[in-house]
Design an enzyme around this catalytic site. Structure first.
Site, PDB file in Angstrom:
ATOM      1  N   TYR A  32      -0.831   4.512  13.392  1.00  0.00           N
ATOM      2  CA  TYR A  32      -2.219   4.932  13.255  1.00  0.00           C
ATOM      3  C   TYR A  32      -3.054   4.244  14.330  1.00  0.00           C
ATOM      4  O   TYR A  32      -2.528   3.530  15.172  1.00  0.00           O
ATOM      5  CB  TYR A  32      -2.694   4.688  11.832  1.00  0.00           C
ATOM      6  CG  TYR A  32      -1.827   5.426  10.824  1.00  0.00           C
ATOM      7  CD1 TYR A  32      -1.782   6.821  10.826  1.00  0.00           C
ATOM      8  CD2 TYR A  32      -1.019   4.748   9.929  1.00  0.00           C
ATOM      9  CE1 TYR A  32      -0.959   7.518   9.942  1.00  0.00           C
ATOM     10  CE2 TYR A  32      -0.192   5.434   9.037  1.00  0.00           C
ATOM     11  CZ  TYR A  32      -0.160   6.813   9.051  1.00  0.00           C
ATOM     12  OH  TYR A  32       0.655   7.501   8.195  1.00  0.00           O
TER      13      TYR A  32
ATOM     14  N   GLY B 219       7.239  -1.703  -2.318  1.00  0.00           N
ATOM     15  CA  GLY B 219       6.645  -0.383  -2.322  1.00  0.00           C
ATOM     16  C   GLY B 219       7.201   0.493  -3.426  1.00  0.00           C
ATOM     17  O   GLY B 219       6.601   0.631  -4.490  1.00  0.00           O
TER      18      GLY B 219
ATOM     19  N   ALA C 220      -3.835   3.207   2.078  1.00  0.00           N
ATOM     20  CA  ALA C 220      -4.585   3.474   3.305  1.00  0.00           C
ATOM     21  C   ALA C 220      -5.817   4.304   2.984  1.00  0.00           C
ATOM     22  O   ALA C 220      -5.725   5.396   2.417  1.00  0.00           O
ATOM     23  CB  ALA C 220      -3.700   4.202   4.308  1.00  0.00           C
TER      24      ALA C 220
ATOM     25  N   GLN D 282      -6.901  -1.536   1.755  1.00  0.00           N
ATOM     26  CA  GLN D 282      -6.419  -1.352   3.121  1.00  0.00           C
ATOM     27  C   GLN D 282      -7.334  -0.353   3.829  1.00  0.00           C
ATOM     28  O   GLN D 282      -7.428   0.807   3.433  1.00  0.00           O
ATOM     29  CB  GLN D 282      -4.976  -0.840   3.130  1.00  0.00           C
ATOM     30  CG  GLN D 282      -4.388  -0.811   4.529  1.00  0.00           C
ATOM     31  CD  GLN D 282      -2.995  -0.209   4.553  1.00  0.00           C
ATOM     32  OE1 GLN D 282      -2.848   0.987   4.368  1.00  0.00           O
ATOM     33  NE2 GLN D 282      -1.990  -1.034   4.784  1.00  0.00           N
TER      34      GLN D 282
ATOM     35  N   ARG E 146      -1.888  -5.852   8.505  1.00  0.00           N
ATOM     36  CA  ARG E 146      -0.537  -5.291   8.420  1.00  0.00           C
ATOM     37  C   ARG E 146      -0.123  -4.751   9.782  1.00  0.00           C
ATOM     38  O   ARG E 146      -0.872  -3.990  10.413  1.00  0.00           O
ATOM     39  CB  ARG E 146      -0.483  -4.169   7.383  1.00  0.00           C
ATOM     40  CG  ARG E 146       0.964  -3.774   7.014  1.00  0.00           C
ATOM     41  CD  ARG E 146       0.976  -2.661   5.989  1.00  0.00           C
ATOM     42  NE  ARG E 146       2.207  -2.686   5.206  1.00  0.00           N
ATOM     43  CZ  ARG E 146       2.799  -1.599   4.716  1.00  0.00           C
ATOM     44  NH1 ARG E 146       2.278  -0.402   4.918  1.00  0.00           N
ATOM     45  NH2 ARG E 146       3.904  -1.698   4.002  1.00  0.00           N
TER      46      ARG E 146
ATOM     47  N   PRO F 222       0.835  -1.207   0.000  1.00  0.00           N
ATOM     48  CA  PRO F 222       0.000   0.000   0.000  1.00  0.00           C
ATOM     49  C   PRO F 222       0.865   1.250   0.000  1.00  0.00           C
ATOM     50  O   PRO F 222       1.803   1.367   0.794  1.00  0.00           O
ATOM     51  CB  PRO F 222      -0.802  -0.132   1.294  1.00  0.00           C
ATOM     52  CG  PRO F 222       0.009  -1.042   2.167  1.00  0.00           C
ATOM     53  CD  PRO F 222       0.716  -1.973   1.245  1.00  0.00           C
ATOM     54  N   LEU F 223       0.546   2.173  -0.899  1.00  0.00           N
ATOM     55  CA  LEU F 223       1.340   3.383  -1.076  1.00  0.00           C
ATOM     56  C   LEU F 223       0.412   4.593  -1.096  1.00  0.00           C
ATOM     57  O   LEU F 223      -0.331   4.802  -2.060  1.00  0.00           O
ATOM     58  CB  LEU F 223       2.125   3.329  -2.395  1.00  0.00           C
ATOM     59  CG  LEU F 223       3.158   2.205  -2.517  1.00  0.00           C
ATOM     60  CD1 LEU F 223       3.570   2.026  -3.973  1.00  0.00           C
ATOM     61  CD2 LEU F 223       4.371   2.502  -1.655  1.00  0.00           C
ATOM     62  N   THR F 224       0.444   5.392  -0.047  1.00  0.00           N
ATOM     63  CA  THR F 224      -0.360   6.608  -0.005  1.00  0.00           C
ATOM     64  C   THR F 224       0.189   7.603  -1.017  1.00  0.00           C
ATOM     65  O   THR F 224       1.364   7.957  -0.974  1.00  0.00           O
ATOM     66  CB  THR F 224      -0.329   7.213   1.403  1.00  0.00           C
ATOM     67  OG1 THR F 224      -0.963   6.305   2.291  1.00  0.00           O
ATOM     68  CG2 THR F 224      -1.057   8.549   1.442  1.00  0.00           C
TER      69      THR F 224
END
Length: 357
Positions: A179, A313, A56, A98, A226, A23-25
């Site tokens: 988070y 990533g 995310a 995610q 995760r 996952p890559l914001t």
């Protein structure tokens, strides 16, 4: 590299290779945290991954930590995400969402002035947040009451149901990187008393209640998790990350999840240690490694039985066709950090594939 291209069954997910997209914001959502056509193009370009874990995504309203990240709590967001899932599936890919709550990393500047929430009133101190008014310090969060936690769990359950309606193949519960769920897990950020504080079992209670609710929506074989026991990002620390890892590894066997996604290190090298050995010793399901693996190390770890797959990533960020490049031993595009969070297609959908440069 042959082991990277062996199929893998992760719960109900049948993956054609073990080169997964982490996952890559990227902050490319449109107004209202709605995913648009640009995001669909980005993910469809990377459909050759064994599995895409989408970025995310806000499980509920008012928990934004990045200003322009996507959500999954409104009908418009569900419809927006359908563009992505349809495009990825049309390209032959598999994608899970995610789901996430930003916790104390949220900021009033992009949450209608609302104070962020957390297990304890402890602010992030080692970073600032980008807001519409420029960089600002994080604020002290409001500690959640025990009576408020069922609504958090319900929010994750509704997000899981919305992800299903949007056409995803499953969901990944985000309990890493400082988070909300991670804040409850680690004792550096969770200093509360009562049923959600103190012992590892109590600190893990909110996470396990969330997993129960999400698995009730999807079935556990389409749910991943995760975690990042060592990562100090967002002012995180735990007094005994190895013990936490061992406890979680053992306890999570009860769920028969699709996979456990493990971040092995600390972005800032403030905490050192080996959390991969204890998780492999205790967790019996599919284990995905993440953080700093190149193809050779990933293949060696899979060959040795240390991992079942690796999530890449920055490799996928700059190389839409990463599996093909690994198979051919081709050079990789270099990612441009200046465009990681900037708007538009530049540095997002314009990285060349082999033969197109």
């Amino acid at each position: 590299m042959d082991s990277l291209f062996k199929p893998l069954r992760a719960g109900a997910l049948h993956l054609p290779n073990r080169i997964l997209m982490a996952p890559l914001t990227r902050c490319r959502a449109e107004e209202g945290h709605i995913p648009g056509a640009l995001m669909a193009e980005h993910y469809a370009q990377r459909a050759s991954a064994g599995l895409i874990v989408a970025e995310a995504t806000m499980a509920m309203e008012g928990c934004s930590a990045f200003w322009k990240e996507p959500g999954i709590y409104s009908d418009a967001q569900v419809e927006g995400w359908k563009k992505t899932t349809d495009a990825v599936h049309a390209a032959g890919g598999r994608i899970v969402l995610q789901i996430w709550h930003g916790g104390r990393a949220c900021h009033p500047a992009f949450n209608d002035g609302r104070q962020p929430v957390a297990p304890s009133p402890l602010a992030i101190t080692n970073d600032e947040v980008h807001t519409p008014q420029g960089k600002q310090p994080h604020v002290i969060p409001r500690p959640l009451l025990d009576s408020e936690l069922p609504a958090i769990v319900s929010g994750f359950a509704q997000a899981a149901a919305n992800a299903r309606a949007a056409g995803f193949d499953g969901v990944e519960v985000h309990a890493a990187n400082g988070y909300l769920l991670d804040e409850f897990l680690r004792d550096g950020s969770n200093q509360r008393q009562g049923p959600y504080g103190g012992s590892i079992e109590n600190r893990a209670r909110l996470l396990l209640e969330t997993l129960d609710a999400v698995c009730n929506v999807w079935g556990s074989d389409r749910v991943g998790l995760r975690i990042s026991p060592l990562n100090s990002y967002n002012s995180m620390i735990d007094s005994d990350p190895v013990a936490l890892t061992r406890w979680l590894g053992s306890r999570l066997n009860d769920y028969e999840l699709a996979y456990l996604h493990m971040m092995r290190a600390d972005f800032f090298s403030q905490q050192q240690g080996d959390v991969m050995t204890p998780v492999r010793e205790t967790y019996k399901g599919v284990l995905i490694g993440n953080m700093g693996y190149d193809a050779a190390e990933a293949a060696a770890a899979i060959d040795a039985g240390l991992l079942d797959a690796v999530a890449f990533g920055s490799g996928f960020l700059a190389n839409p066709d990463l599996p093909q490049r690994i198979r051919l031993g081709a050079p990789l595009n270099v990612p441009n950090p200046a465009t990681f969070y900037s708007p538009g297609a530049v540095g997002y959908t314009d990285y060349p594939t082999l033969g197109s440069a």
